[in-house]
Design an enzyme around this catalytic site. Structure first.
Site, mmCIF file in Angstrom:
data_model
loop_
_atom_site.group_PDB
_atom_site.id
_atom_site.type_symbol
_atom_site.label_atom_id
_atom_site.label_comp_id
_atom_site.label_asym_id
_atom_site.label_seq_id
_atom_site.Cartn_x
_atom_site.Cartn_y
_atom_site.Cartn_z
ATOM 1 N N GLU A 168 0.798 -1.218 0.000
ATOM 2 C CA GLU A 168 0.000 0.000 0.000
ATOM 3 C C GLU A 168 0.840 1.282 0.000
ATOM 4 O OE1 GLU A 168 -3.980 -1.892 2.103
ATOM 5 O OE2 GLU A 168 -2.816 -0.392 3.209
ATOM 6 N N GLU A 370 -5.240 -8.631 -0.071
ATOM 7 C CA GLU A 370 -5.927 -8.419 1.198
ATOM 8 C C GLU A 370 -7.401 -8.195 0.911
ATOM 9 O OE1 GLU A 370 -4.573 -5.374 3.891
ATOM 10 O OE2 GLU A 370 -2.456 -5.877 3.556
#
Length: 468
Positions: A168, A370
């Site tokens: 991220e 995720e």
């Protein structure tokens, strides 16, 4: 006639995602340096839910053997974690033998348990001494990261098949530098984009080091390098104005296309760079940077997906801090919300991401790296045996896997799925507020693990590939 159940391809992998700083614990043992989460925890523990700082994780370093067995028993064949920069290297950039020994042991034990390990090299956990030298605003730290990746590839290259440079990379610029949520709580849009740009360079240097180490035989020949980002498909209102569509273009451009273009084309989206410049944002571009970015093309991508983003034209081109402002939030009246987390539940966004990749990045292979749902106060919902009863988790994962199955049928090159938080873990300043796991961690009983009711469903899906 019974409704036909959707199935995932037989070679589609199902696993778990976790990270070093959120699970390992032992924050100041084995030569580990202080990282930003440790620093924040020491400076203001009140910022963390129930004053639970970074120190314990979920006690993974003490319980890893138990946890690996548990993963396998639940039907999983692989998981992702991260190496902590602050545990692997010392302040001079040299290998910390105790840190290296821990990761070698973890990888050995994982192989013995029958689990492939996906290794990410950065999960928001910068060593504090490097942050004090400028962090991601500093070219020195970009070079320090490149050095760190080279050490890691050569130390563990014979053991690990799947590598990732960053988790991220859009989040740290936003949370630390733009929105003022994470330490040191800054509000500076320009500095946030500098950080984003430097992370892009760091990623590309890491990929170049991977290629070099692999060419020299230090990394196994079948290894792959990737990046993991949280992608938020961007939507606006029905019958949008041109200004609404502009808000979509820039929001998606910063959060999504920036990274997709970097990892497939080795360049950043020019329209986004032009709009930043027009808005007064100056990126710290140097001669030779284009050549560095060109090395950032990866073998595949991890997509973290939790929720979409909905925007509309901004009421003002600057925000309360005088920062460039390209979009306002749009509240969709039909949104279904996870009230615990404040995030919209929208499985269709995962399908849309797959279709966007199939159309605009047709050669890109990816996986869901995720996906999960965090719920507050789960401990109040128990059966007579004491298990947490969590049918909402089954519903959440089922609906997202169904979206993945449809995307694959329509041409998406999605290869697998990792659930975030198989075992409850510490989650930044939220600590253990929202529980994600199929397995409970009891903080009042020595971090004891207890499968929740949903774990039985997960095992059926993981072992059959049928979405029930």
């Amino acid at each position: 006639m019974a409704e036909q159940k959707l199935a995932l391809p037989k070679d589609f992998f199902i696993g778990s995602a976790l990270s070093g700083p959120q699970t390992e614990g032992e924050w100041n043992k084995g030569g580990k340096l202080e990282n930003l989460w440790d620093t924040w925890s020491m400076e203001n523990l009140d910022d963390f839910y129930n004053r639970v700082g970074s120190y314990g994780g979920n006690d993974f370093m003490a319980k890893y053997k138990e946890d690996l067995v548990l993963m396998k028993e639940l039907g999983l064949d692989n998981y992702r974690t991260s190496i902590q920069w602050s545990r692997l290297l010392d302040e001079n950039g040299n290998l910390n033998p105790e840190g290296a020994a821990w990761y070698h042991e973890l990888f050995r034990a994982s192989a013995k348990a029958g689990l492939d390990v996906f290794v990410n090299l950065y999960h928001f956990d910068m060593p504090t001494y490097l942050f004090r030298r400028g962090g991601w605003e500093s070219r020195e730290v970009v070079e320090a990261y490149a050095h760190y990746t080279d050490v890691a590839f050569r130390e563990f290259g014979s053991e690990i098949k799947y590598w990732f440079t960053f988790n991220e990379p859009i989040v740290e610029p936003e949370q630390r530098y733009q929105e003022g949520v994470w330490y040191p709580k800054l509000h500076d849009y320009g500095r946030a984009r500098t950080v984003q740009y430097h992370i892009s360079l760091a990623h590309s240097l890491g990929v170049a080091n991977f290629r070099a180490a692999q060419a020299e035989g230090a990394v196994r020949a079948d290894a792959k390098i990737g990046m993991i980002n949280c992608f938020t498909p961007t939507y606006t209102k029905e019958n949008p104005s041109e200004a609404d569509l502009e808000a979509v273009r820039m929001t998606s451009g910063i959060n999504n296309r920036w990274w997709l273009d970097l990892i497939t084309k080795g360049a950043l989206p020019q329209d986004v760079l032009d709009s930043l410049k027009e808005g007064g944002v100056r990126l710290p571009v140097r001669a030779g940077d284009a050549e560095i970015l060109a090395q950032g093309v990866v073998d595949w991508l991890g997509c973290n997906y939790y929720h979409p983003t909905r925007v509309q034209a901004p009421a003002s081109k600057v925000d309360q801090y005088g920062l460039p402002h390209f979009a306002d939030e749009y509240v969709w009246p039909d949104a279904v919300m996870n009230e615990s987390r404040g995030w919209e539940i929208y499985p269709e966004g995962l399908y849309d991401f797959g279709m966007d990749c199939a159309k605009n990045y047709p050669e890109l292979e990816w996986f869901v790296s995720e996906n999960g749902i965090g719920i507050m106060d789960e401990y109040k919902n128990r059966d007579e045996q004491g298990r947490v009863i969590d049918p909402y988790r089954v519903d959440f994962v089922r609906s997202h896997l169904e979206a993945v199955s449809r995307a694959i049928a329509d041409g998406a090159k999605c290869r697998g799925y990792h659930y975030w938080g198989l075992i409850d873990n510490w989650s930044w300043s939220n600590a253990f507020k929202n529980r994600y796991g199929f397995v409970e961690v009891d903080l009042m009983d020595g971090y004891k693990r207890r499968p929740k009711q949903s774990a039985e469903w997960l095992t059926k899906v993981a072992t059959s590939h049928v979405i029930e």
